[in-house]
Design an enzyme around this catalytic site. Structure first.
Site: not given
Ligand code: NAD
Ligand code: DAU
Length: 339
Positions: A12, A60, A125-127, A153-154, A157, A183, A217
């Site tokens: 993101i 960070i 996050t909504d988690e 994780y949650s 956060k 996302n 989701r």
């Molecule tokens: P990601 O895992 O793709 O990216 C995380 C980035 O943070 C990476 O580039 C990693 O190198 C960097 N990072 C990790 N530890 C670090 C540290 N100690 N210092 C500096 N950089 C560091 O994650 P994402 O999916 O892009 O999520 C970004 C943010 O959005 C997170 O805070 C996550 O909790 C939040 N979020 C994600 C989702 C989702 O669906 N992916 C939804 C809601 C919120």
């Molecule tokens: O809701 C926001 C969150 O969404 C973010 O805060 C997290 O950073 C992000 O990773 C995501 O969390 P989820 O656990 O929902 O995402 P994930 O892609 O890991 O899994 C999505 C759903 O799919 C979940 O119900 C678990 C399921 N899953 C996941 C994987 C990796 C499977 O069934 N099989 C799989 O191999």
């Protein structure tokens, strides 16, 4: 405006860096990223030569390093995307989640308190709200829903969010927090559901669906998340939390079936595997506050967004193949002159 974007080499954060440089050509962006397994310089390759952009590799949670960065760069706004983000990894090894997500956030907040900032934005996050039952479709997460975390994780956060709120109340730091649903889109690391299924299906590998695939989701195209954060940092009220989501709930099985069909693959690839421990049942965001206060609306429907995402993975095979082969780490070393 000079923005410090932490975690900008991730999914993101990377999309957000691209957006700011595209939409706000008067802004300057500094990306601070530790380049963990999830960070990828290839995600930033399209902007590396932009004179309004600088990349700094760093952690960070490294206090001395972050303070020095603030002294030299004097950012106006900090948007914190940096985190350990994968629930399954947090179940296997929670400690790094506490270090990065909680301690890292505390270092960033202290730096802002000491050196000054016009806005600190925490990407949450909504988690943090836990989950909702599958049989109550009229229930949604609002900003008032109590925190009730399920995974390490949650929990990490939620800990970070509480620290951010404490710095607002105690030190008057100008903070905002956003809590978004799942996302999907370009540059998504292929450990998460959608990119994992696309890349595995393209290789004709089994598609592991946890449990019965009935968990729900609430999917949002990444650009819509980025547009919401962009609005919050410019127009959001200090001290406020904004939920972000587009009312697009899907079971995991239905998402995987959509991908399989779009790629013309067989559903025989789908394999039901052991469930995730503590698996959250359903996420569903009520985005009324951000819509009413800031006029934010998502612009990409899931049917369109999933097609765009699949097309992106088909057109950017080297990006994900380098991850699967480990080559993406060599790219970083090449950029550093080590290879
Ligand atoms: P990601 O895992 O793709 O990216 C995380 C980035 O943070 C990476 O580039 C990693 O190198 C960097 N990072 C990790 N530890 C670090 C540290 N100690 N210092 C500096 N950089 C560091 O994650 P994402 O999916 O892009 O999520 C970004 C943010 O959005 C997170 O805070 C996550 O909790 C939040 N979020 C994600 C989702 C989702 O669906 N992916 C939804 C809601 C919120
Ligand atoms: O809701 C926001 C969150 O969404 C973010 O805060 C997290 O950073 C992000 O990773 C995501 O969390 P989820 O656990 O929902 O995402 P994930 O892609 O890991 O899994 C999505 C759903 O799919 C979940 O119900 C678990 C399921 N899953 C996941 C994987 C990796 C499977 O069934 N099989 C799989 O191999």
């Amino acid at each position: 405006m000079k923005l410090l974007i932490t975690g900008g080499a991730g999914f993101i954060g990377g999309n957000f860096v691209h957006r700011i440089l595209r939409q706000h050509t008067e802004d300057t962006v500094i990306c601070l990223d530790a380049l963990t397994y999830a960070g990828n310089r290839e995600t930033l390759a399209p902007v590396m030569d932009n004179s309004h952009f600088a990349f700094i590799k760093g952690d960070i949670a490294d206090r001395a390093f972050v303070y020095h960065l603030f002294e030299v760069e004097k950012p106006d706004v900090l948007v914190n995307f940096a985190a350990e983000s994968h629930v399954d990894r947090s179940i296997i090894d929670p400690e790094i989640f506490l270090r990065t997500n909680i301690m890292g956030t505390s270092v960033l907040l202290d730096a802002c308190r000491i050196y000054g900032i016009t806005r600190y934005h925490q990407v949450s996050t909504d988690e943090v709200y836990g989950d909702l039952p599958l049989d109550k479709p009229d229930q949604f997460f609002t900003e008032e829903t109590p925190l009730h975390t399920s995974s390490p994780y949650s929990a990490s956060k939620a800990g970070a969010d509480l620290l951010v709120q404490a710095y607002y109340r105690t030190y008057g730091l100008p903070v905002t927090i956003s809590r978004c649903s799942n996302n999907y889109g370009p540059y998504h690391f292929p450990e998460k559901l959608i990119p994992l299924m696309i890349t595995r299906a393209l290789q004709d590998k089994p598609l592991p669906v946890y449990g019965k695939g009935a968990n729900v989701r609430d999917w949002l195209y990444v650009e819509d998340h980025c547009s919401a954060i962009d609005l919050i940092i410019r127009s959001g009220r200090v001290g406020e939390i904004y939920n972000i989501g587009g009312h697009n709930e899907q079971t995991n099985l239905s998402v995987v079936q959509t991908i399989v069909q779009a790629l013309g693959k067989s559903e025989d690839l789908i394999q039901f595997v052991a469930d995730r421990p503590g698996h959250d049942r359903r996420y569903a965001i009520d985005p009324t506050k951000i819509r009413k206060e800031l006029g934010w609306e998502p612009t990409t429907r899931f049917t369109e967004g999933i097609q765009k995402t699949i097309a992106w993975y088909l057109n950017h095979k080297p990006w994900w193949e380098h991850i699967l082969s480990g080559e993406y780490k060599n790219y970083d070393r090449k950029m550093q002159g080590e290879l």
